[in-house]
Every structure is written in C-alpha cells, then in structure tokens.
Design an enzyme around this catalytic site. Structure first.
Site, mmCIF file in Angstrom:
data_model
loop_
_atom_site.group_PDB
_atom_site.id
_atom_site.type_symbol
_atom_site.label_atom_id
_atom_site.label_comp_id
_atom_site.label_asym_id
_atom_site.label_seq_id
_atom_site.Cartn_x
_atom_site.Cartn_y
_atom_site.Cartn_z
ATOM 1 N N SER A 156 0.835 -1.197 0.000
ATOM 2 C CA SER A 156 0.000 0.000 0.000
ATOM 3 C C SER A 156 0.880 1.261 0.000
ATOM 4 C CB SER A 156 -0.949 -0.035 1.193
ATOM 5 O OG SER A 156 -1.997 0.884 1.041
ATOM 6 N N ASP A 209 -9.356 -5.027 -5.063
ATOM 7 C CA ASP A 209 -8.633 -3.894 -4.477
ATOM 8 C C ASP A 209 -8.872 -2.636 -5.303
ATOM 9 O OD1 ASP A 209 -6.917 -2.214 -3.141
ATOM 10 O OD2 ASP A 209 -5.092 -3.239 -3.750
ATOM 11 N N HIS A 243 -7.729 -5.660 -0.588
ATOM 12 C CA HIS A 243 -6.502 -4.961 -0.227
ATOM 13 C C HIS A 243 -5.874 -5.610 1.014
ATOM 14 C CE1 HIS A 243 -3.891 -1.494 -0.591
ATOM 15 N NE2 HIS A 243 -4.080 -1.176 0.678
#
Length: 309
Positions: free
Chosen positions: A162, A256, A288
C-alpha cells in the site's frame, strides 16, 4: 461556556475515515493502526527481533528480525520492508506487521529490517520518503551487529504494501544515483493514483476529487493530481528505467481499489527500457492487504510463498 481553546480542540479540520480525524487545534485522533507489540523472540517461528534507532535526531528507527538455526557467520539476504497504512497509521511494531515479518524472516530465511517512519499529518510527505531512504542507506553501513554478522549487502531486497509500496518505489528511484543496488523489489497493492481513471476505476468526479483531496492532506505541496509521488507513470515522473533493482514483483488483488494502478505500473515498467525482470501476480477474489488480515488462510499462505525473497 467552553473556552476558545476547548472549541478548537472539538472543531474538526479534516476527516480521513476510517483512519483518523484532525482537529483545528492540531490534535490528531487515530481510529486504527495504533496498537503495538514489543520486539521479542517469537515462539511460533523462532525468529528473534529487536528495535534499533537509526537517526536520534529524527527518531527514525527499525525493527530487525533474525531467523533461528543459522550458523555463527552465515550470510543471509536482507529485506528492507516498509509498512502500509495510508502514510498516516500503522507501525513496524503493529501486530499485523510484526506477525508478517516474523513469517517472512523464517520462510526464506533472511534478515529483515522493518522501517519505522514518521506519519502524516504531523509529518507530511515527503518526510516518510526521506525516513525510508535514511533507513535504507543505514542498512549498507552494517552498523548493527546482526547486519554486520549475517547481512549480505549483495542481496538486499526492498518491499512494501500500500503506502509502503509507494515509498518503496521512491527509494528504488534513488538507489542507482547513490551507487547502491537492490537485488529485487516487491510492490504489494501499491497506493498510487492519478487524474484520469484507469481501467475499472470509478469515473465519478466526486470520488476522484475526494481521492485527490486526501492526497493533498497527506502531501500539502503536491503539484497537482499527477504529481509523480502520487502518479509514478505521469508525464512528469522520472522514467521507470531508472529503478535501481534487478527484479520487480507487482502484486494486485481482484477487489482492491488500487489494482488498476498496479497493473499500469507493471505495463509502463516493461515499456520503459528498464533492463530488469518484471512479474505481476493478481490474486482472484481478494481485497486490499488480504494476506496481512488473514495470514492463515490459503490465499495468505500462497502470498507468503510468493514473497519468498
């Protein structure tokens, strides 16, 4: 009647839900990613860990991991890991990341350096980039005994998920210019963006404006929605051919929000003239950072094997 100071403490300046709320007084209230666990010998993997200060002037530190059963002078790959959390939550000491780094260190095995960088909004971008770069350079000094005895600086890997993937990209761009080298890099569910929708991304102007507003909050000097720190494949971004690593793994998840950005990064990397080896893996029916939230599930176990540096 409340004082003006009390009113300022109660008045909301900015909300980035479900992560945090910023009040006009400057107080930051975080709703997630604040739990921390101590460095210790992990009973499940046998991996030992400790916290090390890298720069006392900034407070930048790292949590180091050493796997069991290695010879006294055995050299191992070194993994520099940069945690996610939208640049504003989580920690190298988070239960999510402590578990993940224990697993990674024991699986390969390797010496892991999990970077503790300063968080926005108290420390807005680009501070996280600078902190991560300071930690990366520190690894090559072999200043810590674990690294000096067991770290192989010819086999340094870089990874992040991320926001940590975003930071990893920025670090990799600086590597070659500094005369250093990364054996490989893994960008996991990268937190990138841009002005124009890509693939299946939402075309709703309000949603896109909100994404940019959040980035302005995280990085106040952002030069527009396609600032290279947000959009690494924009026309103004440095060429991906400058990445200082031999291999790049890009991983995305089917459900995601950021999957299209990861796919685009992979495609542009292959087109850039970069001479390394690139691979992209998409996990179906996954969200995610699924591997952090459910490490014991089949998909989580498969992801760990994929990240066997």
């Amino acid at each position: 009647m409340k004082s003006s100071a009390a009113n300022a403490d109660d008045e909301i300046e900015f909300e980035f839900l479900p992560f945090l709320r910023l009040y006009r007084s400057g107080r930051v209230e975080r709703f997630a990613g604040t739990e921390k666990v101590p460095a210790t010998l992990d009973p499940l993997t046998g991996v030992d860990s400790k916290d090390v200060t890298i720069d006392p002037s900034t407070g930048v530190s790292a949590r180091l991991y050493l796997p069991p059963g290695i010879d006294e002078d055995e050299k191992l790959p070194v993994l520099v890991y940069i945690h996610g959390g939208a640049f504003c939550i989580e920690s190298a000491a988070s239960p999510l990341y402590h578990r993940h780094l224990n697993d990674l260190a024991s699986h390969t095995p390797l010496v892991a350096v999990s970077v503790e960088y300063r968080l926005a909004p108290e420390h807005p971008l680009p501070i996280a980039y600078e902190d991560a770069w300071a930690a990366f350079r520190w690894v090559f000094t072999l200043a810590d005994p674990w690294l000096a005895r067991h770290g192989d600086t010819r086999r340094v890997f870089l990874a992040g998920d991320s926001a940590g993937a975003n930071i990893s990209h920025q670090v990799a761009l600086r590597v070659a210019a500094e005369g250093l080298a990364i054996k490989g890099m893994a960008l996991i569910h990268s937190y990138f963006g841009g002005s124009a929708p890509v693939g299946s991304e939402s075309t709703d102007p309000r949603e896109r404006a909100e994404g940019y507003r959040i980035w302005q909050f995280l990085c106040p000097d952002l030069a527009g929605p396609d600032d290279p720190r947000r959009n690494p494949v924009s026309d103004t971004a440095p060429s991906l051919a400058l990445l200082g690593c031999e291999r790049v793994l890009v991983t995305v998840a089917e459900h995601d929000l950021f999957k299209e950005r990861g796919k685009l990064y992979y495609e542009k990397l292959k087109e850039s003239g970069w001479r390394g080896e690139a691979e992209m893996v998409e996990t179906p029916e996954a969200n995610h950072i699924f591997h952090l939230l459910n490490p014991d599930g089949e998909q989580g176990k498969t992801k760990l094997k994929l990240l066997g540096f």
